[in-house]
Design a protein around this motif. Structure first.
Motif, mmCIF file in Angstrom:
data_model
loop_
_atom_site.group_PDB
_atom_site.id
_atom_site.type_symbol
_atom_site.label_atom_id
_atom_site.label_comp_id
_atom_site.label_asym_id
_atom_site.label_seq_id
_atom_site.Cartn_x
_atom_site.Cartn_y
_atom_site.Cartn_z
ATOM 1 N N LEU A 25 0.860 -1.176 0.000
ATOM 2 C CA LEU A 25 0.000 0.000 0.000
ATOM 3 C C LEU A 25 0.899 1.230 0.000
ATOM 4 C CD1 LEU A 25 -2.574 -1.042 2.772
ATOM 5 C CD2 LEU A 25 -2.898 -1.187 0.299
ATOM 6 N N HIS A 26 0.533 2.240 -0.773
ATOM 7 C CA HIS A 26 1.348 3.451 -0.847
ATOM 8 C C HIS A 26 0.540 4.630 -0.322
ATOM 9 C CE1 HIS A 26 4.734 5.846 -2.223
ATOM 10 N NE2 HIS A 26 3.878 6.723 -2.733
ATOM 11 N N LEU A 27 1.128 5.333 0.621
ATOM 12 C CA LEU A 27 0.473 6.475 1.243
ATOM 13 C C LEU A 27 1.097 7.759 0.687
ATOM 14 C CD1 LEU A 27 -1.690 6.960 3.458
ATOM 15 C CD2 LEU A 27 0.157 7.090 5.126
ATOM 16 N N LYS A 28 0.244 8.644 0.174
ATOM 17 C CA LYS A 28 0.717 9.894 -0.397
ATOM 18 C C LYS A 28 -0.192 11.026 0.062
ATOM 19 C CE LYS A 28 1.921 12.124 -4.791
ATOM 20 N NZ LYS A 28 1.994 11.965 -6.271
ATOM 21 N N GLN A 29 0.417 12.007 0.733
ATOM 22 C CA GLN A 29 -0.317 13.174 1.219
ATOM 23 C C GLN A 29 -1.568 12.772 1.996
ATOM 24 O OE1 GLN A 29 -0.889 15.524 -2.345
ATOM 25 N NE2 GLN A 29 1.156 16.428 -2.194
ATOM 26 N N GLY A 30 -1.392 11.769 2.856
ATOM 27 C CA GLY A 30 -2.470 11.386 3.754
ATOM 28 C C GLY A 30 -3.531 10.481 3.180
ATOM 29 N N ARG A 31 -3.298 9.952 1.970
ATOM 30 C CA ARG A 31 -4.268 9.048 1.348
ATOM 31 C C ARG A 31 -3.560 7.823 0.760
ATOM 32 N NH1 ARG A 31 -6.479 14.166 -0.396
ATOM 33 N NH2 ARG A 31 -8.599 14.460 0.419
ATOM 34 N N ILE A 32 -4.249 6.689 0.748
ATOM 35 C CA ILE A 32 -3.748 5.505 0.056
ATOM 36 C C ILE A 32 -3.994 5.689 -1.428
ATOM 37 C CG2 ILE A 32 -4.019 3.020 -0.273
ATOM 38 C CD1 ILE A 32 -2.833 3.526 2.401
ATOM 39 N N VAL A 33 -2.926 5.556 -2.231
ATOM 40 C CA VAL A 33 -3.067 5.725 -3.680
ATOM 41 C C VAL A 33 -2.598 4.469 -4.402
ATOM 42 C CG1 VAL A 33 -2.801 8.221 -3.570
ATOM 43 C CG2 VAL A 33 -0.773 6.803 -3.829
#
Length: 220
Positions: free
Chosen positions: A212-220
């Motif tokens: 799972l990749h987290l970017k700017q507070g969201r999973i993308v």
């Protein structure tokens, strides 16, 4: 496999001198028993904050967390502490071993708190981690890799429902990191726990069942 850990639409904001800082902006995830999941993302993306929420070290502003069917998001500090003792194993990069306790005592510490001390399981863990000849030593007498193995064993000794790890091999060289991750994956699957690991290493993330990749507070 049953979903052991379920998070839905988690948000977390912290006050700063410049105003509210929105760290998590609606994060949802699920992890099954015996499944290993890597959580990646740049520094500041919210990985450690998410791990703290899932590990009952903090509470979300909104959203829900369910562990083995039990809702966690509205627990008070005493309730969160009870869940941490009984159902969650955590491995931090800093390790947090107790220097005044031997390897054997550190290994059994979490299990004793949970009232689940199991001498046979602890002995199996020590053997699998290559620590059975070091049980009477103290943390300062161990190498970094050996200390990391003790931290892993302690997190698994009470057979938690979920094991959370924050950069557990970040201070180790590549070969030692591979060995430690092998041991962790093996023991987590044997214990039946769900496993979520924060890592900056794409190589280690590829060893997990999924990422799972987290970017700017969201999973993308």
């Amino acid at each position: 496999m049953p979903r052991v850990l379920i998070a839905h639409d988690l948000t977390k904001t912290y006050p700063t001198a410049d105003g509210p800082l929105e760290v998590l902006r609606g994060v949802s995830l699920q992890v099954a028993a015996r499944e290993s999941v890597a959580l990646t993302g740049e520094s500041g993306s919210g990985k450690s904050t998410l791990l703290h929420l899932l590990g009952c070290l903090d509470a979300p502003d909104s959203g829900s967390i369910t562990l083995e069917g039990r809702a966690l998001q509205d627990l008070d500090e005493a309730g969160r502490a009870a869940v941490r003792r009984q159902s969650i194993g955590v491995v931090f990069q800093q390790l947090n071993l107790i220097p005044s306790l031997t390897v054997a005592q550190n290994l059994g510490f979490q299990a004793r708190l949970a009232g689940r001390e199991d001498a046979d399981w602890q002995a199996r863990i020590a053997t699998r981690l290559g620590l059975d000849s070091m049980l009477s030593r103290y943390p300062e007498q161990l190498s970094g890799g050996q200390q990391q193995r003790v931290a892993i064993g302690r997190a698994i000794a009470n057979r938690p429902a979920v094991v959370l790890a924050d950069e557990p091999t970040g201070n180790l060289d590549e070969a030692t990191a591979d060995t430690v991750l092998d041991l962790m994956l093996d023991l987590v699957r044997d214990s039946g726990a769900a496993f979520l690991m924060v890592t900056h290493s794409p190589r280690l993330a590829d060893r997990m069942d999924r990422r799972l990749h987290l970017k700017q507070g969201r999973i993308v």
